[in-house]
Design an enzyme around this catalytic site. Structure first.
Site, PDB file in Angstrom:
ATOM      1  CE1 TYR A 120      -5.099  13.290   4.328  1.00 20.09           C
ATOM      2  CE2 TYR A 120      -4.320  11.184   5.136  1.00 20.09           C
ATOM      3  CZ  TYR A 120      -4.209  12.555   5.068  1.00 20.09           C
ATOM      4  OH  TYR A 120      -3.221  13.199   5.757  1.00 20.09           O
ATOM      5  CD  GLU A 121     -13.669   5.899   1.183  1.00 21.34           C
ATOM      6  OE1 GLU A 121     -14.809   5.582   0.811  1.00 21.34           O
ATOM      7  OE2 GLU A 121     -12.748   5.066   1.338  1.00 21.34           O
ATOM      8  CG  ASP A 128       3.020   7.769   4.357  1.00 19.19           C
ATOM      9  OD1 ASP A 128       3.706   8.804   4.504  1.00 19.19           O
ATOM     10  OD2 ASP A 128       1.841   7.801   3.993  1.00 19.19           O
ATOM     11  CD  GLU A 149      -2.591   1.586   2.429  1.00 17.53           C
ATOM     12  OE1 GLU A 149      -3.325   2.589   2.427  1.00 17.53           O
ATOM     13  OE2 GLU A 149      -2.423   0.869   3.437  1.00 17.53           O
ATOM     14  CG  ASP A 166      -0.896  15.825  -2.796  1.00 16.94           C
ATOM     15  OD1 ASP A 166      -1.662  16.258  -3.676  1.00 16.94           O
ATOM     16  OD2 ASP A 166      -0.139  16.556  -2.142  1.00 16.94           O
ATOM     17  CG  ASP A 214     -11.182  12.404  -2.527  1.00 17.00           C
ATOM     18  OD1 ASP A 214     -10.024  12.314  -2.978  1.00 17.00           O
ATOM     19  OD2 ASP A 214     -11.502  13.191  -1.614  1.00 17.00           O
TER      20      ASP A 214
END
Length: 248
Positions: free
Chosen positions: A194-195, A67, A42, A116, A152
């Protein structure tokens, strides 16, 4: 830096499910997880909700959230430990250094969840589905390994569809409105921090998955993509930080 972050950065050093800029990892992931199960990444994982959700749904696989921001990784790693999950771990590093950590074919699939969108046209090369990154992914993915984007951002979704078209990718699934789709698979029901923010303000989640061609086209298609990006209107979406800056 805030005191809370400093405490987390210190704590994460002792977490056995977190690796920070590790050395000597290519070819060793089966040993790290102590099994021969397929490895899914991920990217820009943030707090690792997707990696954890996938690990719970599919125990027959290993999952690695990547990350740059240790403060966020602390959240995911702590939750994974609390849940007793042994098939999920986290790595702190930059995504554009991915090939430093995996042998060719060592990764079975890649998830990119709410990164982002890098809406400024000058930042198009930082989008995690830009061919710059696809060429990195190709070096670590097994043949036929899927890349899966959930976002999104209509702009990032359209951009990714255009990249898939221009560069000869094979699209497996393409959902313009995820939650309107019938018989939605469980892995697409996983929700991230974040969704929930709905930063793009689109009130819609997009999903596309695809595989890469044997050879990713080069400069000619790159120039065509650059021209396409220049002619696009990114609309009213805001320039916001997503789960990770890939190179900063």
């Amino acid at each position: 830096m805030g005191q809370k972050k400093l405490i987390r950065f210190e704590e994460i050093k002792s977490f056995d499910n977190v690796l920070q800029y590790p050395e000597g990892m290519p070819g060793t992931w089966s040993s790290y997880f102590n099994n021969e199960l397929p490895l899914t990444l991920e990217l820009a994982c943030g707090k690792g909700e997707y990696a954890i959700g996938l690990a719970q749904l599919f125990p027959e696989g290993n999952y690695l959230g990547i990350d740059l921001k240790g403060n966020r990784l602390w959240v995911g790693a702590r939750k994974a430990k609390a849940l007793g999950l042994r098939n999920v771990a986290f790595m702190r590093t930059k995504i554009d250094q991915l090939t430093d950590y995996f042998e060719p074919g060592e990764v079975s699939s890649i998830w990119i969840t709410f990164p982002d969108p890098q809406l400024r046209k000058s930042k198009a090369k930082k989008r995690l589905t830009h061919p710059k990154f696809l060429r990195l992914y190709q070096q670590v993915l097994t043949a036929g390994g899927k890349i899966q984007l959930k976002t999104d951002s209509p702009s990032l979704y359209r951009f990714t569809k255009k990249v898939a078209e221009l560069y000869g990718c094979t699209v497996i699934d393409d959902l313009d409105d995820v939650y309107a789709a019938p018989d939605l698979p469980d892995e697409l029901r996983i929700r991230t921090h974040y969704e929930g923010l709905d930063i793009a303000g689109s009130n819609r989640i997009h999903f596309i998955s695809f595989t890469l061609p044997g050879i990713i086209p080069g400069k000619e298609k790159d120039a065509e993509l650059k021209e396409w990006v220049f002619n696009q209107d990114t609309g009213a979406e805001k320039e916001e930080d997503g789960d990770e800056e890939a190179t900063e």
